[in-house]
Design an enzyme around this catalytic site. Structure first.
Site, mmCIF file in Angstrom:
data_model
loop_
_atom_site.group_PDB
_atom_site.id
_atom_site.type_symbol
_atom_site.label_atom_id
_atom_site.label_comp_id
_atom_site.label_asym_id
_atom_site.label_seq_id
_atom_site.Cartn_x
_atom_site.Cartn_y
_atom_site.Cartn_z
ATOM 1 N N ASP A 196 1.112 -1.486 0.321
ATOM 2 C CA ASP A 196 -0.184 0.151 -0.337
ATOM 3 C C ASP A 196 0.991 1.154 0.040
ATOM 4 O O ASP A 196 2.043 0.914 0.778
ATOM 5 C CB ASP A 196 -0.800 -0.460 1.185
ATOM 6 C CG ASP A 196 -1.598 1.443 1.604
ATOM 7 O OD1 ASP A 196 -2.491 1.720 0.874
ATOM 8 O OD2 ASP A 196 -1.559 1.746 2.560
ATOM 9 N N ASP A 200 -0.194 4.942 0.528
ATOM 10 C CA ASP A 200 -0.461 6.192 1.963
ATOM 11 C C ASP A 200 -0.470 5.662 3.314
ATOM 12 O O ASP A 200 -1.136 4.916 3.728
ATOM 13 C CB ASP A 200 -1.620 7.230 1.889
ATOM 14 C CG ASP A 200 -1.222 8.057 0.567
ATOM 15 O OD1 ASP A 200 -0.464 8.140 -0.149
ATOM 16 O OD2 ASP A 200 -2.038 8.197 -0.548
#
Length: 518
Positions: free
Chosen positions: A356, A358
């Site tokens: 992932d 952020d």
């Protein structure tokens, strides 16, 4: 033209599993065009499972056996009348579809002008010619476009819940990976069926060559065919870990989930073939009497996700249920060598670690739309240790800020490219859609991982997902990967995480330990 003020729409679905799958893009387009309307779908019970959990449909109604005959039709029409539909869109071509809509008192009735039913329609759409040999998906999209509904092409996608995926995984628990699913049947007729002895040869090769296993699928009518294949596989491979027949033992919904669990799927042109591409399982499709340009795997997909095997013969396609030459030459011409080559070509083989963005690779400061708000964590450099261990490194990020006009897509691409250029990531995918679009790529839906499988040959079940949100953990569970929660973002723990790490460095170390690559 469809009255856009209508808030209660009936769609008459089609009667076959494969055709139902091919209407999914049209249903998605209808929902996107009329997001505030209630959409009900009228279908035969045996295809309804294709549409379960589909966010583009509010209600599924059954055209059941009880509605046979004129008395039954009147009962169905009265039931529909009480629901006060203001528009009916007929995907099904039959006269009966228009008659039911008429008897129900639905004021606006639109469909193709065919089968002598034009006088029952209030909006008659000319049947399109198909000189260009367009895929059947466009037949349903064209209907909507001719009614003034914007209906761009999108790939069919069947929505599955996490629970359904886990149930299917439990059903094949103990079987060796990789897992090859074989569907030897085809409801339309024998002219579409390859031969049991050749399926058995493929099964034997696959188990021997990969060390994996094979599952045979089919309905009640295919039990005998599946049994014949099972008996022709060499005895040493007829064990519970290597070979199983589930023909006649699954509901349609279970079948869909099980096909999604396969690493690769081999099938004739049939309903399960359409299911396979709609759940994004790598697919080898065998064609004889029919035309893959019209009803094969849909256009736009990566050729690494499907292989079509078809002999180039003057008599094919003939579109007959049985061979008029009585020799099945189109199917005899499909050899086991070229079929197995196709399987080997698309069988996923490379593990990956998906990150992932952020909150995992960089600080999560909300919708990042300025360079000065972008701060990469220092230990991202540790991801290079995974590449040394043979993993592909791939980024995956939900970026709904694009759809919300809070972030430019060009800026997202620029930021993602930094990880490729400076940190050696092999690719970086992002979902630009708003959550209300219910797309296949917004986590925890696994669309981005399926795309990585297509483009990079990723073996998802030997892979890992690293993230800071519950959606990342559920994403890993959906595809059978292992999940690592990093405590650098939104949450500190998750019941769905296989491991919790303080940061990326700790996550990398755990992956290397689990894969014995220290």
């Amino acid at each position: 033209m469809l009255d856009t003020s209508c808030k209660n729409i009936l769609v008459r679905g089609v009667n076959w599993i494969g055709d139902s799958v091919m209407t999914l893009p049209a249903l998605r387009a209808l929902r996107k065009y009329l997001p505030e309307s209630r959409i009900s779908l009228l279908v035969k019970p045996w295809v309804s499972a294709v549409f379960d959990h589909n966010p583009n449909i509010d209600e599924i109604l059954f055209y059941a056996d009880a509605h046979a005959g004129m008395t039954g039709r009147m009962k169905l029409a009265w039931m529909l009348h009480k629901k006060k539909f203001c528009s009916a869109l007929l995907f099904q071509n039959a006269f009966d579809a228009a008659l039911i809509a008429f008897l129900s008192g639905i004021k606006y009735r639109a469909g193709y002008d065919r089968d002598g039913r034009g006088f029952l329609l209030t909006d008659k759409v000319p049947v399109p010619g198909n000189d260009k040999k367009e895929h059947q998906i466009f037949y349903y999209l064209n209907l909507l476009n001719q009614l003034g509904i914007s209906a761009p092409y999108s790939e069919p996608y069947i929505h599955l819940t996490i629970e359904e995926r886990l149930r299917a995984r439990e059903m094949v628990k103990g079987m060796k990976r990789p897992l090859l699913g074989i569907n030897p049947g085809a409801t339309y007729g024998s002219a579409k069926r390859w031969f049991p002895e050749r399926f058995a040869e493929i099964a034997t090769w696959f188990i021997s060559d990969t060390g994996g296993s094979v599952v045979l699928f089919g309905g009640n009518q295919e039990i005998a065919i599946a049994d014949e294949i099972y008996k022709q596989v060499i005895p040493d491979f007829r064990t519970s870990q290597s070979l199983a027949s589930l023909a006649g033992k699954t509901s349609l919904r279970d079948l869909i989930s099980l096909i999604a669990e396969c690493d690769v799927f081999l099938t004739n042109d049939s309903g399960p073939m359409h299911i396979a591409y709609a759940v994004k399982t790598p697919l080898v499709a065998l064609f004889g009497s029919t035309d893959p340009l019209l009803t094969g795997p849909p256009p736009g997909g990566d050729t690494n996700s499907h292989v079509v095997v078809k002999a180039d013969l003057s008599c094919s396609p003939c579109f007959r249920r049985t061979c008029s030459n009585d020799d099945m030459r189109c199917m005899y011409a499909v050899t086991t060598d070229e079929v197995y080559y196709g399987i080997k070509k698309i069988l996923p083989h490379t593990p990956a670690v998906f990150f992932d963005r952020d909150g995992t690779l960089n600080r999560d400061t909300g919708y990042i739309n300025r360079q000065e708000d972008f701060h990469i964590f220092q230990d991202v450099t540790q991801t290079s240790r995974l590449k040394e261990a043979g993993f592909r490194i791939i980024g995956i990020s939900n970026q709904s800020g694009i759809a919300r006009s809070l972030v430019s897509e060009q800026f997202v691409q620029k930021i993602n490219h930094i990880f490729i250029v400076q940190y050696g990531f092999d690719d970086f995918y992002y979902c630009p859609h708003h959550p209300d679009e219910h797309c296949s790529c917004r986590k925890p839906e696994p669309g981005m991982l399926f795309r990585a499988r297509e483009e990079h040959g990723i073996d998802l079940r030997r892979s890992f997902v690293v993230g800071d949100k519950e959606a990342d953990m559920l994403l890993a569970k959906a595809v059978g990967a292992r999940s690592i929660l990093v405590q650098t973002g939104k949450i500190g723990e998750s019941p769905n995480a296989d491991f919790t790490a303080a940061n990326i460095a700790e996550a990398v170390q755990w992956i290397r330990e689990k894969t014995n690559t220290n």
